[in-house]
Motif scaffolding. Structure first.
Motif, short mmCIF file in Angstrom:
data_model
loop_
_atom_site.label_atom_id
_atom_site.label_comp_id
_atom_site.label_asym_id
_atom_site.label_seq_id
_atom_site.Cartn_x
_atom_site.Cartn_y
_atom_site.Cartn_z
N PRO A 22 8.58 100.65 21.00
CA PRO A 22 9.47 101.82 21.13
C PRO A 22 10.82 101.40 21.71
N LEU A 23 11.88 102.02 21.22
CA LEU A 23 13.21 101.65 21.64
C LEU A 23 13.44 101.93 23.13
N SER A 24 12.75 102.91 23.68
CA SER A 24 12.89 103.18 25.11
C SER A 24 12.38 101.99 25.93
N VAL A 25 11.34 101.32 25.43
CA VAL A 25 10.83 100.14 26.12
C VAL A 25 11.84 99.00 26.02
N GLN A 26 12.48 98.88 24.88
CA GLN A 26 13.49 97.84 24.74
C GLN A 26 14.69 98.11 25.64
N MET A 27 15.03 99.36 25.84
CA MET A 27 16.10 99.69 26.79
C MET A 27 15.71 99.23 28.18
N MET A 28 14.46 99.48 28.57
CA MET A 28 14.01 99.03 29.89
C MET A 28 13.99 97.51 29.97
N MET A 29 13.66 96.85 28.87
CA MET A 29 13.67 95.39 28.84
C MET A 29 15.08 94.86 29.11
N LEU A 30 16.08 95.47 28.47
CA LEU A 30 17.45 95.04 28.70
C LEU A 30 17.87 95.28 30.15
N ARG A 31 17.50 96.40 30.71
CA ARG A 31 17.84 96.67 32.12
C ARG A 31 17.17 95.63 33.03
N TYR A 32 15.93 95.29 32.73
CA TYR A 32 15.22 94.27 33.52
C TYR A 32 15.94 92.94 33.42
#
Length: 524
Positions: A22-32
């Motif tokens: 899910p793209l929301s998970v990828q957003m969190m990945m980038l923030r991490y």
């Protein structure tokens, strides 16, 4: 039952992600990633291999908003692009799902999507920028076994002269004068053939370009994808800005509603004609109709497409038979299923005669069906050796089912009858194992009883003829575009030799297939 798992100790930062996410998970990945110092590599779990994340650009979109663009590798095959705004919210994404393009954008940035997609395509081309043709200069290939694509007997010891991206001369060595100073490639008795055509591609990412070239594909027809991406990548490749086959585009159009495919819809004849105008203006060669198109809309699309000099391919729409689709204006049919239904309705002889009388082009896509519907106890590598060479990000996504054997036998009978009757059959894959599966498609035609020379013909000049391009390409003849492949051995003696591509010449530019495979994560 004890289902506890002992976690593996991890050195350094890691993120829990694997495959299409899910793209929301990828957003969190980038923030991490940003909060941990932007490491060059980030361990991903549970999948093996590291994530590669890079900032590739900053751009201002209409309205003055500034976005930061990131390139991410090893989540999917190839790379994807994500954009964050100044609040570290995901602004847009250009990624893939099931090897089809998946694009997302926040509502407030929707107008900027074409600009963002062009930037993402430029990133992908730049990331593959190390793939350079060995030479674009004039060249002579000598001492080759020439199969020119027209069906005639092979010519031993043949020579072919390429000048300015065109075939200047081809034939027996004593009939081809080679100018002094021209670079010469000694084929050493290897077989020289026209470049192959992939007639049912979904060119969803730039990585398909090097993969197709490596397999000997020098022309590919895309049968429906994202408009902005396809036009951008087509123009880059066709203008020698990137490595890939010449792209011919079919513009996808479906009816609206639940289950529709894509975002280009037509529910009325007027809307259908408008879609034809849109695709024609963008340089598409065909219209591709899909399942939810209404009969009256199909008729309008076909009439307008023909008036504009375009042809019509696609799925036979729901509620229509193949006979009705062709009579409404379809020039070509994707997949063998509608043809099988026609055979069951009126018998093989009558159905084949109908398609012959209407000059209907059929692309069966047998390899795709074999791959997805194989019996569970059959290893993919037992019939598709390319699977063992593909990266994990691809092989992990291919599914399975059971019961293919009997259907494949029926398909063989129909394909053989179509070819024997002179109905145009062209080879396409609808994805499967990228590039490799085109060879499997051709091998299945051979298993169906189609002679090897005829299989080669339909994958070269036959496909060019189906697209009205036979005067430009499709065979090795003087004056035509220099699209050729050199393979080990003689495929007429052992058809598996067609997979052993050692040199590709596309639009006069020469490539090493091993380097192309490696550039997109495949083993040579």
């Amino acid at each position: 039952m004890d289902v506890s798992v002992t976690p593996r100790p991890q050195a350094g930062p890691f993120f829990t992600i694997s495959g299409y996410t899910p793209l929301s998970v990828q957003m969190m990945m980038l923030r991490y990633w940003l909060s941990h110092g932007k490491p060059r590599r980030l361990k991903q779990l549970p999948a093996d291999g590291d994530l590669i994340i890079e900032e590739t650009g900053r751009e201002t979109i209409p309205g003055g908003t500034r976005l930061v663009r990131y390139s991410i590798g090893n989540v999917v095959w190839g790379r994807e692009s994500l954009w964050l705004n100044d609040r570290q919210e995901l602004a847009a994404a250009a990624t893939y799902a099931g090897n089809l393009p998946l694009e997302a954008v926040r509502d407030e940035y929707r107008a900027a999507l074409p600009q963002l997609i062009r930037s993402a395509v430029a990133d992908r081309i730049r990331e593959l920028g190390t793939i350079h043709a060995d030479s674009g200069a004039d060249v002579a290939i000598v001492n080759a076994l020439l199969i020119d694509g027209n069906g005639g007997a092979p010519i031993e010891g043949a020579s072919v002269l390429v000048k300015d991206g065109r075939i200047a001369a081809a034939g027996p060595r004593d009939r081809v004068a080679i100018p002094r100073g021209v670079r010469t490639i000694d084929a050493g008795g290897k077989t020289l053939l026209p470049g192959l055509w992939e007639m049912h591609a979904h060119f969803a990412q730039v990585e398909y370009g090097p993969a197709y070239l490596a397999a000997g594909v020098t022309t590919a027809r895309d049968c429906g994808g994202e408009f902005e991406f396809l036009t951008a990548v087509r123009d880059l490749i066709n203008n020698r800005g990137g490595a890939g086959p010449r792209l011919i585009l079919a513009g996808l159009v479906d009816g609206s509603g639940a289950g529709t495919f894509g975002v280009n819809w037509a529910d009325t004849p007027e809307q259908g004609r408008a879609m034809v105008a849109k695709y024609k203006a963008a340089g598409f060669a065909q219209m591709k109709v899909y399942n939810r198109i209404k009969p009256e809309v199909l008729t309008a699309i076909a009439a307008e497409a023909h008036r504009q000099g375009m042809s019509v391919t696609g799925h036979v729409p729901n509620g229509m038979t193949a006979f009705q689709g062709v009579e409404a204006g379809m020039d070509q049919i994707n997949h063998l299923g509608p043809v099988q239904q026609a055979v069951r309705a009126v018998g093989l002889e009558k159905a084949v005669q109908f398609f012959k009388d209407h000059h209907t082009v059929i692309d069966p896509t047998l390899a795709w069906g074999e791959l997805l519907s194989r019996p569970r106890d059959v290893e993919i590598t037992s019939f598709e050796p390319g699977f063992s060479k593909a990266p994990f990000t691809l092989t992990s996504m291919i599914g399975t089912a059971s019961g293919q054997g009997a259907r494949l036998a029926e398909s063989f009978r129909i394909v053989r009858a179509l070819v024997e009757a002179g109905v145009p059959v062209v080879a396409g894959t609808d994805k499967a194992v990228p590039a490799h599966s085109l060879h499997r498609e051709l091998e299945l035609y051979l298993q169906a009883g189609v002679p090897a020379m005829e299989v080669i013909r339909l994958a070269t000049i036959g496909s060019a003829r189906a697209m009205g391009m036979e005067r430009e390409t499709g065979s090795i003849e003087a004056g035509k575009r220099a699209d050729m492949i050199l393979v080990e051995g003689n495929p007429l003696q052992d058809f598996a030799n067609l997979r052993k591509v050692v040199r590709v010449i596309a639009n006069g530019r020469s490539y090493d297939p091993a380097k192309l495979w490696e550039s997109v994560g495949f083993k040579p």
